[in-house]
Every structure is written in C-alpha cells, then in structure tokens.
Design a protein around this motif. Sequence first.
Motif, PDB file in Angstrom:
ATOM      1  N   LYS A 611       0.742  -1.167  -0.128  1.00  0.00           N
ATOM      2  CA  LYS A 611      -0.060  -0.049   0.079  1.00  0.00           C
ATOM      3  C   LYS A 611       0.790   1.311   0.199  1.00  0.00           C
ATOM      4  N   GLU A 612       2.097   1.208   0.931  1.00  0.00           N
ATOM      5  CA  GLU A 612       2.971   2.309   0.665  1.00  0.00           C
ATOM      6  C   GLU A 612       3.334   2.776  -0.618  1.00  0.00           C
ATOM      7  N   LEU A 613       3.684   1.705  -1.501  1.00  0.00           N
ATOM      8  CA  LEU A 613       4.101   1.926  -2.723  1.00  0.00           C
ATOM      9  C   LEU A 613       3.090   2.632  -3.529  1.00  0.00           C
ATOM     10  N   ILE A 614       1.792   1.952  -3.393  1.00  0.00           N
ATOM     11  CA  ILE A 614       0.695   2.380  -4.480  1.00  0.00           C
ATOM     12  C   ILE A 614       0.415   3.849  -3.860  1.00  0.00           C
ATOM     13  N   ASP A 615       0.537   4.178  -2.685  1.00  0.00           N
ATOM     14  CA  ASP A 615       0.352   5.553  -2.050  1.00  0.00           C
ATOM     15  C   ASP A 615       1.221   6.559  -2.721  1.00  0.00           C
ATOM     16  N   PHE A 616       2.478   6.176  -2.948  1.00  0.00           N
ATOM     17  CA  PHE A 616       3.482   6.985  -3.044  1.00  0.00           C
ATOM     18  C   PHE A 616       3.300   7.082  -4.987  1.00  0.00           C
ATOM     19  N   ILE A 617       2.929   6.360  -5.724  1.00  0.00           N
ATOM     20  CA  ILE A 617       2.491   6.490  -6.841  1.00  0.00           C
ATOM     21  C   ILE A 617       1.469   7.318  -7.300  1.00  0.00           C
ATOM     22  N   THR A 618       0.442   7.268  -6.491  1.00  0.00           N
ATOM     23  CA  THR A 618      -0.772   7.863  -6.990  1.00  0.00           C
ATOM     24  C   THR A 618      -0.713   9.345  -6.268  1.00  0.00           C
ATOM     25  N   ASN A 619      -0.027   9.547  -5.156  1.00  0.00           N
ATOM     26  CA  ASN A 619       0.015  10.971  -4.626  1.00  0.00           C
ATOM     27  C   ASN A 619       0.435  12.049  -5.635  1.00  0.00           C
ATOM     28  N   ASP A 620       0.099  13.316  -5.444  1.00  0.00           N
ATOM     29  CA  ASP A 620       0.266  14.280  -6.305  1.00  0.00           C
ATOM     30  C   ASP A 620       1.573  15.125  -5.800  1.00  0.00           C
ATOM     31  N   LYS A 621       2.497  14.641  -5.101  1.00  0.00           N
ATOM     32  CA  LYS A 621       3.520  15.062  -4.433  1.00  0.00           C
ATOM     33  C   LYS A 621       4.868  15.105  -5.475  1.00  0.00           C
ATOM     34  N   PHE A 622       5.294  16.300  -5.792  1.00  0.00           N
ATOM     35  CA  PHE A 622       6.492  16.385  -6.473  1.00  0.00           C
ATOM     36  C   PHE A 622       7.702  17.309  -6.061  1.00  0.00           C
ATOM     37  N   PHE A 623       8.744  17.213  -6.510  1.00  0.00           N
ATOM     38  CA  PHE A 623       9.735  18.111  -6.046  1.00  0.00           C
ATOM     39  C   PHE A 623       9.919  18.832  -7.246  1.00  0.00           C
ATOM     40  N   VAL A 624       9.607  20.262  -6.667  1.00  0.00           N
ATOM     41  CA  VAL A 624       9.890  20.980  -7.864  1.00  0.00           C
ATOM     42  C   VAL A 624      10.670  22.419  -7.549  1.00  0.00           C
TER      43      VAL A 624
END
Length: 624
Positions: A611-624
């Motif tokens: 779940k932690e990997l799927i949550d990471f893939i689907t979240n909208d958090k990006f380094f900008v």
Amino acid sequence: MKIKSVHIKNFRSIYDQKIIFYNITNFVGPNGAGKSTILYALDWFFNGNKYTQLSEKDATFGHSKENIEVSVTFDNLTDYDREIIGSQYVNDDSNEFTVWRIHKMLSDEEILSANVKGYPPFSETKASKTATEKKNNYQKLRDNMPDLGLPDRKRQNDIDEALREWENTHPENLEDIEESLSTSFKGFAGEGRLSKLFEYTLVRADLRANEETADVKKTLFSNIIERVVDRQLASEPLQELFDSVQDKEKDIYKKYYANPLNELTSALNEHLRQYSVGRKVRIQPDIAEILPPQAKFNIAVIEEKFSSNVENQGHGFQRTLLIAALQLLSENASTETSKELCLAIEEPELYQHPIQQKRFAHVLKKLTASSEKKIQVIYAAHSPNFLDVEKINQTYKLKRNSVENDDIHTEINNISDQELLNINPNKPDLIKNALGNELANGIFSEGVFLVEGPNEVAYIDALTEKTDLPFSLKGIEVIKCPKTNMPFCIDILKKLGIPIKIMFDNDSGFETRMKEKQKGDEKKTKELRNQHINNNKKILEKVGIDIDTDTNGFILPGNFGYVFVVSDTLESYFSDNVVGWEKLMQQPDVKKNSRIYQEFINSSQLNAFPKELIDFITNDKFFV
C-alpha cells in the motif's frame, strides 16, 4: 549577424521574458504553453503587420492597456553589417545592436526604436511631438549652446537634417542613447537597413508547402533562389528583348494609326486657332513603357508523364518537399553580402513518421553547423526527435502558470551554459552518457518519475496502468537514471521546471549479497558501503529531505512524499511484500526480464502490492 537575445513584453501569454538564442533554439511544452507565441512575436517584430495585425486581444490577459514590445539584440556584427547599419548606430568596434518594436495600445501606433549613437543634448528636440515644439526646442538649443554652430532652421525636416549633419561631422561627441526611429531609421520592416541584412521566415504549422515553394519574398524557396541564382543574370538580354518589342509596338501604332491621328490633329488645331494663337496640340499613341519583370521560378511535381502543382499533393509529400528544400539550403553557402536567415518552424514533426523526424532534425542541425551558412533555426516542437540532449542549454521548457489576479502567464525555464558547467564541470558528456533520449522524453512530460534501471521502469509503468489515473493520462514519464547520476539529473530537471518523483534502493543488503557470491574482502566491502551511503545522501540533499539512518548508516526505507526509498532492492522488497513474487524469481530466465515482470503485475490485483508503494505512485507530491 545573428540573434543574441529576444525580450518579449505583454505579447499574448508572455508578459515579460528575456530569451537567449543559439544557432538552434528549441521551445518545448504542452499545447497552449506559448511556444508558437515566441515565433509569432518575432514574426511581428521583423515583418510588422503584414501577417499579424495587433489589437488589445494580443496583450497579456489583464494588461490590455499596456504597450506590446519586442526587442531583439543582434551580435557577431561584420564590417559589412556595420556599414549597412550606419555609423550613427554602431561604430567600428561595435559587436552588438539592439532594435525594438512597440505597439502603443492607447494610440494604436507602432514605432521602431534602437540603441543609437547620438548627441544627448539633442534628445529633447528630437523627441518633440509637434512642429512648433520642435522649432522652439531647436531655437533654445541654439541660444543655450551657440558654440555648436547650428544653422538657423524653421521647418521640421530642416531641423532634423541639421541635427543629423552636426552628429555626422562630430562623431567624437556621440554617446549611446535611446532614440525613436520614426525619423532616423525609417523602413526597418520594409526596405530599411536591417532588412538588407536579416530575413525572418516563419513556417507555420498550418502552412502548406505550396506557400513555401512559391517564389515570393520571405519564402523558403525564395531564400534558396537568392543564395544560388543571380536574378539579374538575364536582365540585359531581357531588357533588349523588351526594347525590341516596344520598337515593334511603335511601328504597329505608326502603321495603323499615324494617318487618322494626323488628320484628327489637323482638324483639332484648326478649331483651336480660333481660340488660342501660337499653340498647337498633337494626338499620339499612348504607349506604356514595358519593363521586364524580375526573374521568377516555380516548382512542378513530375510523376511519370504528368505534371501537377505542389498544392495538389498530400500533406506528407509537402512536408518531405520542405525537408528536401531545407537540405538544399544547408548545402549552399552564403556570400559576404547575403542576408542572415532566421528560419522559424512551428511543429516540424507534422506529417512525419519517426525516421523522417530524425532526418529532418539532422537537416536542421546541418543548416547551422557552419557560420558561413548565415542561418539560425528556431522551432516549437512536440517530438523528442528534435531535442539534442548534448546541447540541452539550447532548449526552453514552457508552461502556463496562474499568478495574482487570475492572470495566466507563460513560464519559461532553461539551464544556462554556466549552470550546466557548474552542475558537473568534470563530465561534460554526462547528460548524453547517463540519460541519452531518456532525458528528451522527460523534457516533453508534465513530470518525471526517476528510477534506477529498466526493470524499475517496467514495474512502475505496469503498476501505474492499474490505477485510476495512470501516468500516461497525467503526462508523467518514468525515466531510468543510475543512482550515481541522479543528483545531476535532478539539477537538470529542476532548472527546466519539471516536477520530479524519485524512487531508489538504499542497498542496505549489499553485504549479504556479496557474501553469497563470495565477492570482495573487508576493505572492498567498506569502500562499497561508504559509496552506497554517500550516493543515498547526495540524492536526499538535492531534494531537501533529511531521513534517519540505521546503525550501519543506511537511510531508512519508506514513502517520504516525493521520494520513495526501497529497502535494499526493489526485487527483494517485492519478494518480502508481494505474494508469488519470490516463486516467480525462482523460475529460469526470469531475472532482469522486464517483460515477465510486467506480465506478472498485469495479471495481479493492485491490492497485491504494498500500500505504501501504491500511495506513493498515486499521490500528487512532486519535487519542484
């Protein structure tokens, strides 16, 4: 003479941006980002309102009352360039020259201006808006500075001429000033000085090849003709031919009209004498002078025994013809007095399959390979085939941003020559060697997901397709980048304004793997441990994250928003957390087989993965 930089103010989505230009300058970004806006701004600058009639709708949203302005700085001036531009604007040592075009919104007036040499005390008189104001300011100049010896002048044109004459005879007193060119630099957009030195040709996305293959001013075909064919070559014999035709025309008029016209003339003069003495009239043929037109040429398409027009061909052939014409242009050197050509192409990839796109990109690169060609190329592309990763500094990434008051402006990101050198001064070829075309694909994306290798790319691509909103719909590209090169890649992507997600192994189990393979001694193990720890640390430093470490110094695994740290390796992580994965890995010829990995993921349910990997893939958090 080449374009060094362009400054665009308040033109459509671009409110205030300065752009450095190169031999090839590439603009990339999503539809509506403003790529073509740059090309059209330059088209307006060089060609005036011939193709682009400006109005308040062309101003940036929310700034319709502000002026639109485009300025262009040229460099690499030759002696011939300086001679044509004139000593009032450049001196013998000048290597740069700036011109700008301004559309005044309130008055709907357009002016051309430049950095010129002038005598500062004359500026007020030159800027006078009316003839009376100019006359009064000029007289004030004569009264306050009698030593200048300015002549007594009353008319506006005479005053302008007197000031110019004084400046031409006193070059040692001139300084760099800004001056309206409405009087001193007329005709820039038409037959003025710069038009003799520079040509801007825009190949629009909706432009059919028949328009570019017409022999009219500013077309591609016309530019080829100008560089290869002397249109005056046949002028003398053509003039002789037209003169002989004119002589024969006179003979025909004389043969058929001389007698009746003479009789009519005599009768008219007989009546005229009754009213006027001493003057006569003569009725004669009105023979218009026949001048030979400029030599013009056209292109016909020959197929077997039939000939047809270019416009009757399909889009694919028309674009292919443009490519062939560009290649021909690249093979013909210019002369000292030929114009510099700036070729701007909107969507060069149109109607071309990938192989042809690569060929087209090669032709464009060849066009600018030699300074003797006098050619610059600008294009707004959607294909990675037109991006040269070895010269990533020549690429600008554009996107639309909402700012205060709901304004929508174009944001332009680029990595400069010096920034590129600062990132990795000892490895100039690192971009090409580390990323190659991977970076090109990433630059065209809305965001980049960095992983270490091709297997990880296969895992993430397959997993994201099982989610409600796959990366393919979000415009996110999964790119492989070795961990040692990730800090460098992060710097490049950040400078280009591309959001980043990162997933990498912490390699905490490398010692166990070395022992199983009976590789390395204690010294080698220690060196590798320090190397892994340092690599992990460098990545986190680049993205500003501080993560705790275990007793051996390895960062702890987990989901940290836009960074996901895998415990040891992704294969071992899946073996520990995905049912059936360990059994899969025991089958022959499975290791490092991306296709089999993807097939396994495709046949599994999404909830079978951590779940932690799927949550990471689907979240909208990006380094900008």
